[in-house]
Scaffold this motif. Sequence first.
Motif, PDB file in Angstrom:
ATOM      1  N   PRO A 327     -11.403   8.852  -1.759  1.00  0.00           N
ATOM      2  CA  PRO A 327     -11.267   7.411  -2.050  1.00  0.00           C
ATOM      3  C   PRO A 327      -9.832   6.912  -1.870  1.00  0.00           C
ATOM      4  N   ARG A 328      -8.871   7.777  -2.246  1.00  0.00           N
ATOM      5  CA  ARG A 328      -7.467   7.379  -2.107  1.00  0.00           C
ATOM      6  C   ARG A 328      -7.115   7.102  -0.645  1.00  0.00           C
ATOM      7  N   ASP A 329      -7.657   7.917   0.260  1.00  0.00           N
ATOM      8  CA  ASP A 329      -7.387   7.740   1.685  1.00  0.00           C
ATOM      9  C   ASP A 329      -7.932   6.409   2.191  1.00  0.00           C
ATOM     10  N   ILE A 330      -9.123   6.044   1.715  1.00  0.00           N
ATOM     11  CA  ILE A 330      -9.725   4.776   2.132  1.00  0.00           C
ATOM     12  C   ILE A 330      -8.886   3.594   1.641  1.00  0.00           C
ATOM     13  N   ILE A 331      -8.445   3.680   0.376  1.00  0.00           N
ATOM     14  CA  ILE A 331      -7.634   2.588  -0.194  1.00  0.00           C
ATOM     15  C   ILE A 331      -6.331   2.438   0.568  1.00  0.00           C
ATOM     16  N   ILE A 332      -5.663   3.550   0.849  1.00  0.00           N
ATOM     17  CA  ILE A 332      -4.393   3.501   1.572  1.00  0.00           C
ATOM     18  C   ILE A 332      -4.594   2.923   2.970  1.00  0.00           C
ATOM     19  N   GLN A 333      -5.681   3.290   3.618  1.00  0.00           N
ATOM     20  CA  GLN A 333      -5.971   2.790   4.958  1.00  0.00           C
ATOM     21  C   GLN A 333      -6.092   1.260   4.948  1.00  0.00           C
ATOM     22  N   ILE A 334      -6.878   0.742   4.005  1.00  0.00           N
ATOM     23  CA  ILE A 334      -7.094  -0.711   3.948  1.00  0.00           C
ATOM     24  C   ILE A 334      -5.802  -1.434   3.563  1.00  0.00           C
ATOM     25  N   LEU A 335      -5.089  -0.921   2.554  1.00  0.00           N
ATOM     26  CA  LEU A 335      -3.856  -1.572   2.114  1.00  0.00           C
ATOM     27  C   LEU A 335      -2.781  -1.499   3.178  1.00  0.00           C
ATOM     28  N   SER A 336      -2.770  -0.409   3.954  1.00  0.00           N
ATOM     29  CA  SER A 336      -1.774  -0.278   5.028  1.00  0.00           C
ATOM     30  C   SER A 336      -1.946  -1.392   6.046  1.00  0.00           C
ATOM     31  N   GLU A 337      -3.177  -1.714   6.368  1.00  0.00           N
ATOM     32  CA  GLU A 337      -3.437  -2.799   7.311  1.00  0.00           C
ATOM     33  C   GLU A 337      -2.933  -4.128   6.759  1.00  0.00           C
ATOM     34  N   SER A 338      -3.150  -4.350   5.478  1.00  0.00           N
ATOM     35  CA  SER A 338      -2.662  -5.576   4.834  1.00  0.00           C
ATOM     36  C   SER A 338      -1.144  -5.639   4.850  1.00  0.00           C
ATOM     37  N   MET A 339      -0.492  -4.508   4.556  1.00  0.00           N
ATOM     38  CA  MET A 339       0.971  -4.468   4.495  1.00  0.00           C
ATOM     39  C   MET A 339       1.589  -4.671   5.874  1.00  0.00           C
ATOM     40  N   VAL A 340       0.998  -4.060   6.892  1.00  0.00           N
ATOM     41  CA  VAL A 340       1.538  -4.201   8.244  1.00  0.00           C
ATOM     42  C   VAL A 340       1.468  -5.657   8.691  1.00  0.00           C
ATOM     43  N   LEU A 341       0.328  -6.287   8.476  1.00  0.00           N
ATOM     44  CA  LEU A 341       0.159  -7.683   8.880  1.00  0.00           C
ATOM     45  C   LEU A 341       1.148  -8.588   8.142  1.00  0.00           C
ATOM     46  N   THR A 342       1.276  -8.377   6.846  1.00  0.00           N
ATOM     47  CA  THR A 342       2.173  -9.200   6.037  1.00  0.00           C
ATOM     48  C   THR A 342       3.628  -8.984   6.428  1.00  0.00           C
ATOM     49  N   THR A 343       4.041  -7.747   6.639  1.00  0.00           N
ATOM     50  CA  THR A 343       5.438  -7.439   6.947  1.00  0.00           C
ATOM     51  C   THR A 343       5.862  -8.029   8.282  1.00  0.00           C
ATOM     52  N   ILE A 344       5.055  -7.811   9.321  1.00  0.00           N
ATOM     53  CA  ILE A 344       5.420  -8.312  10.656  1.00  0.00           C
ATOM     54  C   ILE A 344       5.489  -9.834  10.668  1.00  0.00           C
ATOM     55  N   ALA A 345       4.453 -10.476  10.133  1.00  0.00           N
ATOM     56  CA  ALA A 345       4.426 -11.939  10.126  1.00  0.00           C
ATOM     57  C   ALA A 345       5.517 -12.501   9.219  1.00  0.00           C
ATOM     58  N   GLY A 346       5.765 -11.816   8.077  1.00  0.00           N
ATOM     59  CA  GLY A 346       6.791 -12.291   7.150  1.00  0.00           C
ATOM     60  C   GLY A 346       8.182 -12.224   7.753  1.00  0.00           C
ATOM     61  N   MET A 381       9.523  -9.344   0.082  1.00  0.00           N
ATOM     62  CA  MET A 381       8.906  -8.455  -0.900  1.00  0.00           C
ATOM     63  C   MET A 381       7.841  -9.181  -1.716  1.00  0.00           C
ATOM     64  N   THR A 382       8.084 -10.457  -2.009  1.00  0.00           N
ATOM     65  CA  THR A 382       7.090 -11.241  -2.744  1.00  0.00           C
ATOM     66  C   THR A 382       5.805 -11.366  -1.938  1.00  0.00           C
ATOM     67  N   PHE A 383       5.957 -11.708  -0.650  1.00  0.00           N
ATOM     68  CA  PHE A 383       4.787 -11.804   0.213  1.00  0.00           C
ATOM     69  C   PHE A 383       4.102 -10.447   0.361  1.00  0.00           C
ATOM     70  N   LEU A 384       4.922  -9.389   0.472  1.00  0.00           N
ATOM     71  CA  LEU A 384       4.363  -8.049   0.660  1.00  0.00           C
ATOM     72  C   LEU A 384       3.554  -7.619  -0.552  1.00  0.00           C
ATOM     73  N   LEU A 385       4.096  -7.867  -1.742  1.00  0.00           N
ATOM     74  CA  LEU A 385       3.399  -7.494  -2.969  1.00  0.00           C
ATOM     75  C   LEU A 385       2.104  -8.288  -3.128  1.00  0.00           C
ATOM     76  N   LEU A 386       2.206  -9.615  -2.887  1.00  0.00           N
ATOM     77  CA  LEU A 386       1.014 -10.441  -3.035  1.00  0.00           C
ATOM     78  C   LEU A 386      -0.014 -10.145  -1.944  1.00  0.00           C
ATOM     79  N   GLY A 387       0.490  -9.875  -0.720  1.00  0.00           N
ATOM     80  CA  GLY A 387      -0.419  -9.522   0.356  1.00  0.00           C
ATOM     81  C   GLY A 387      -1.131  -8.212   0.086  1.00  0.00           C
ATOM     82  N   THR A 388      -0.373  -7.266  -0.480  1.00  0.00           N
ATOM     83  CA  THR A 388      -0.977  -5.985  -0.851  1.00  0.00           C
ATOM     84  C   THR A 388      -2.006  -6.178  -1.959  1.00  0.00           C
ATOM     85  N   ALA A 389      -1.624  -7.021  -2.935  1.00  0.00           N
ATOM     86  CA  ALA A 389      -2.544  -7.301  -4.039  1.00  0.00           C
ATOM     87  C   ALA A 389      -3.821  -7.954  -3.520  1.00  0.00           C
TER      88      ALA A 389
END
Length: 410
Positions: A327-346, A381-389
């Motif tokens: 389950p941890r691997d699945i969560i990291i996979q999904i959150l990684s996609e969110s973080m990458v999108l948020t970081t690049i666009a941010g 970092m604010t966008f990254l945290l909220l995007g991850t959340a």
Amino acid sequence: MKNPIFDIENWREIGATLAQNKTRTFMTAFGIFWGTAILALLIGGSEGLKHFMRRNFEGFATNVAVIFPQRTTKSHAGFNKGMRVELNTQDVTNIRRAIPQIENSSAIIFQWANVMYGQKKKNAQLTGVESRYDRIFEPIIFEGRFINEADDANLRKVCVIGKEVAKELFGSDKAVGKEIDINGIYYKVIGVVGQTSVINIGASMDESVFIPSNSMRQSYNLGDKVHNFMMTLKSGYAPRDFEPIVRRLISNNHPIAPDDRGAIFYFDVSEQFKMVDNIFLGISLLAIFVGVGTLLSGVIGVGNIMWIIVRERTHEIGIRRAIGAKPRDIIIQILSESMVLTTIAGIAGIVLAAFILGGAEMMTKPVKFQLTFSQSVEILMTFLLLGTAAGIIPAVKAMKIKPVEALNDK
């Protein structure tokens, strides 16, 4: 199994997943990009506006009271209303004795004068000040020094000239040490000054000539006249607290009715600073309100796309679970996609804002539309945290998918 965070294949998969629906990914990324850029522009723009407004008060002490005599508005002691009030040196002495909390003060007298050097002539305001004037209304010293206590006590024939006066009389030459004619009397130039604030007490400092007040009284037969009086209070004291004392002292020394507030104008500069501070607070709150609204719209977009991605990849996630993915691997996979999108666009949004603010600063010098590195990091970092959340709920949903149900999903 390798750690998904450091697995290159994992990052390739993230890129492939986001690239599957380019339009949807672009629109979501644009929402983050635009939200970041707007928030950064609001912060940088508000800082620039604050800097612009603060420049109006630079060089002027924040806890100043300026006392101006005016005309009486009430009849008193046999004098009709409308009488012009004239302060004198006794008023200054009385105020200083009665208010030990005064830190710096200066009586001020002025008149217009013809200033000459050789064949060159300049009309300027001649201002007589005491030695602590420059601690109340701080000038920029271009050459030499300002008037000191010894100059005033010894009635020295010295003067400090504004930069525009110096430019008119001396051009690019040094002014300090030379003598100039001020209404028929020669004074040695000891300094050249400029004004930092837009506040004027009389004429601009750039267009003025300053001499010791005692020298001015003696040279031009001004007696004990005082045109206005400036004072700053020690830390912890507010000018408004001493207004009743000042009014009472002046009324006692002149035929002014005790309740005639129009006879004396008591200008508390600290109240103006408070008003400006309130404006700054309003600007900051507005920037935060608009910025948070824009930020939330971008974060919601991230949550939506991650929810759709999880729904579309239900079958794939089931296969991963069936072959042993934790389950941890699945969560990291999904959150990684969110973080990458948020970081690049941010980062792209912050870069755009920095370019716009830099251009605005170049066009409005010396106003500084600044976005500091720490502010940029905080926004990202604010966008990254909220995007991850925003990606947590879809990630948890993905984790809870049972392999059998997922494999049967079509």
